[in-house]
Design a protein around this motif. Structure first.
Motif, PDB file in Angstrom:
ATOM      1  N   THR A   1     -63.699 -18.569 -47.578  1.00 50.66           N
ATOM      2  CA  THR A   1     -63.709 -20.031 -47.485  1.00 50.66           C
ATOM      3  C   THR A   1     -64.695 -20.498 -46.411  1.00 50.66           C
ATOM      4  N   THR A   2     -65.029 -21.775 -46.486  1.00 47.55           N
ATOM      5  CA  THR A   2     -65.818 -22.419 -45.444  1.00 47.55           C
ATOM      6  C   THR A   2     -65.314 -23.850 -45.296  1.00 47.55           C
ATOM      7  N   LYS A   3     -65.477 -24.397 -44.115  1.00 48.19           N
ATOM      8  CA  LYS A   3     -65.057 -25.776 -43.861  1.00 48.19           C
ATOM      9  C   LYS A   3     -66.261 -26.702 -43.990  1.00 48.19           C
ATOM     10  N   VAL A   4     -66.065 -27.819 -44.694  1.00 47.24           N
ATOM     11  CA  VAL A   4     -67.109 -28.816 -44.898  1.00 47.24           C
ATOM     12  C   VAL A   4     -66.673 -30.104 -44.209  1.00 47.24           C
ATOM     13  N   GLU A   5     -67.540 -30.666 -43.389  1.00 41.39           N
ATOM     14  CA  GLU A   5     -67.244 -31.937 -42.723  1.00 41.39           C
ATOM     15  C   GLU A   5     -68.184 -32.999 -43.277  1.00 41.39           C
ATOM     16  N   LEU A   6     -67.607 -34.114 -43.685  1.00 40.50           N
ATOM     17  CA  LEU A   6     -68.401 -35.205 -44.227  1.00 40.50           C
ATOM     18  C   LEU A   6     -68.831 -36.153 -43.121  1.00 40.50           C
ATOM     19  N   ASN A   7     -69.848 -36.957 -43.400  1.00 42.59           N
ATOM     20  CA  ASN A   7     -70.315 -37.930 -42.421  1.00 42.59           C
ATOM     21  C   ASN A   7     -70.604 -39.246 -43.136  1.00 42.59           C
ATOM     22  N   GLY A   8     -71.245 -40.162 -42.439  1.00 45.40           N
ATOM     23  CA  GLY A   8     -71.537 -41.469 -43.022  1.00 45.40           C
ATOM     24  C   GLY A   8     -70.252 -42.226 -43.295  1.00 45.40           C
ATOM     25  N   ASP A   9     -70.121 -42.780 -44.481  1.00 48.90           N
ATOM     26  CA  ASP A   9     -68.911 -43.527 -44.847  1.00 48.90           C
ATOM     27  C   ASP A   9     -67.657 -42.669 -44.808  1.00 48.90           C
ATOM     28  N   PHE A  10     -67.824 -41.349 -44.861  1.00 47.34           N
ATOM     29  CA  PHE A  10     -66.682 -40.447 -44.939  1.00 47.34           C
ATOM     30  C   PHE A  10     -66.464 -39.651 -43.655  1.00 47.34           C
ATOM     31  N   THR A  11     -67.015 -40.125 -42.535  1.00 44.84           N
ATOM     32  CA  THR A  11     -66.806 -39.459 -41.255  1.00 44.84           C
ATOM     33  C   THR A  11     -65.313 -39.347 -40.989  1.00 44.84           C
ATOM     34  N   GLY A  12     -64.884 -38.165 -40.573  1.00 42.22           N
ATOM     35  CA  GLY A  12     -63.471 -37.916 -40.321  1.00 42.22           C
ATOM     36  C   GLY A  12     -62.798 -37.143 -41.439  1.00 42.22           C
ATOM     37  N   VAL A  13     -63.482 -37.033 -42.575  1.00 38.69           N
ATOM     38  CA  VAL A  13     -62.950 -36.249 -43.692  1.00 38.69           C
ATOM     39  C   VAL A  13     -63.561 -34.850 -43.623  1.00 38.69           C
ATOM     40  N   SER A  14     -62.713 -33.849 -43.710  1.00 31.83           N
ATOM     41  CA  SER A  14     -63.182 -32.469 -43.810  1.00 31.83           C
ATOM     42  C   SER A  14     -62.301 -31.748 -44.815  1.00 31.83           C
ATOM     43  N   PHE A  15     -62.838 -30.676 -45.357  1.00 38.72           N
ATOM     44  CA  PHE A  15     -62.066 -29.913 -46.330  1.00 38.72           C
ATOM     45  C   PHE A  15     -62.517 -28.464 -46.356  1.00 38.72           C
ATOM     46  N   THR A  16     -61.635 -27.603 -46.813  1.00 41.44           N
ATOM     47  CA  THR A  16     -61.902 -26.181 -46.917  1.00 41.44           C
ATOM     48  C   THR A  16     -62.214 -25.848 -48.365  1.00 41.44           C
ATOM     49  N   VAL A  17     -63.296 -25.100 -48.558  1.00 42.13           N
ATOM     50  CA  VAL A  17     -63.760 -24.734 -49.891  1.00 42.13           C
ATOM     51  C   VAL A  17     -63.667 -23.220 -50.068  1.00 42.13           C
ATOM     52  N   ARG A  18     -63.070 -22.808 -51.165  1.00 43.29           N
ATOM     53  CA  ARG A  18     -63.123 -21.386 -51.526  1.00 43.29           C
ATOM     54  C   ARG A  18     -64.527 -21.137 -52.076  1.00 43.29           C
ATOM     55  N   THR A  19     -65.254 -20.213 -51.445  1.00 48.14           N
ATOM     56  CA  THR A  19     -66.662 -20.019 -51.802  1.00 48.14           C
ATOM     57  C   THR A  19     -66.884 -18.918 -52.840  1.00 48.14           C
ATOM     58  N   ASN A  20     -65.833 -18.232 -53.231  1.00 49.25           N
ATOM     59  CA  ASN A  20     -65.990 -17.200 -54.261  1.00 49.25           C
ATOM     60  C   ASN A  20     -64.911 -17.340 -55.349  1.00 49.25           C
ATOM     61  N   PRO A  21     -64.850 -18.514 -55.975  1.00 50.22           N
ATOM     62  CA  PRO A  21     -63.828 -18.704 -57.005  1.00 50.22           C
ATOM     63  C   PRO A  21     -64.151 -17.910 -58.270  1.00 50.22           C
ATOM     64  N   PRO A  22     -63.153 -17.703 -59.116  1.00 56.20           N
ATOM     65  CA  PRO A  22     -63.405 -17.044 -60.401  1.00 56.20           C
ATOM     66  C   PRO A  22     -64.361 -17.877 -61.267  1.00 56.20           C
ATOM     67  N   MET A  23     -65.031 -17.222 -62.188  1.00 56.69           N
ATOM     68  CA  MET A  23     -66.018 -17.902 -63.025  1.00 56.69           C
ATOM     69  C   MET A  23     -65.411 -19.019 -63.865  1.00 56.69           C
ATOM     70  N   TRP A  24     -64.157 -18.894 -64.283  1.00 54.44           N
ATOM     71  CA  TRP A  24     -63.558 -19.964 -65.092  1.00 54.44           C
ATOM     72  C   TRP A  24     -63.494 -21.264 -64.312  1.00 54.44           C
TER      73      TRP A  24
END
Length: 106
Positions: free
Chosen positions: A14-37
């Motif tokens: 996983t990796t953490k993504v932090e948004l900026n601009g209008d969405f400053t304060g929003v962050s989320f964790t992304v699974r970076t190796n999901p299954p192909m489906w």
């Protein structure tokens, strides 16, 4: 990668993504190796399938509220439907970028 006696079992990365601009304060964790489906779901033009794929790669978030100001505690198929279109599009774009830009595990 985890080797087993019968083959291969993937480690979830996983990796953490932090948004900026209008969405400053929003962050989320992304699974970076999901299954192909999951890629198939996310790339679909069917909104229900896209939301399903999205909930498989966005495993946690912070700073996400519904229209009434209620904190949405975790991403799932119900809470994702509470996102504004703009926020969903930004998160989907950034999640896809996070997945495709990371080098493969060695």
């Amino acid at each position: 990668m985890t080797k087993t006696t019968n083959g291969y079992r993937p480690e979830i990365r996983t990796t953490k993504v932090e948004l900026n601009g209008d969405f400053t304060g929003v962050s989320f964790t992304v699974r970076t190796n999901p299954p192909m489906w999951v890629f198939e779901e996310m790339g679909s033009r069917d909104l229900t399938r896209m939301l399903t794929g999205f909930t498989k790669v966005v495993t946690a978030w912070e700073g996400v509220y519904d229209d009434d100001g209620k904190l949405l505690k975790e991403p799932n198929e119900t809470t994702v439907r509470q996102l504004t279109r703009d926020l969903f599009n930004e998160m989907m774009t950034r999640a896809t970028t996070a997945i495709t830009e990371l080098p493969p595990a060695s």
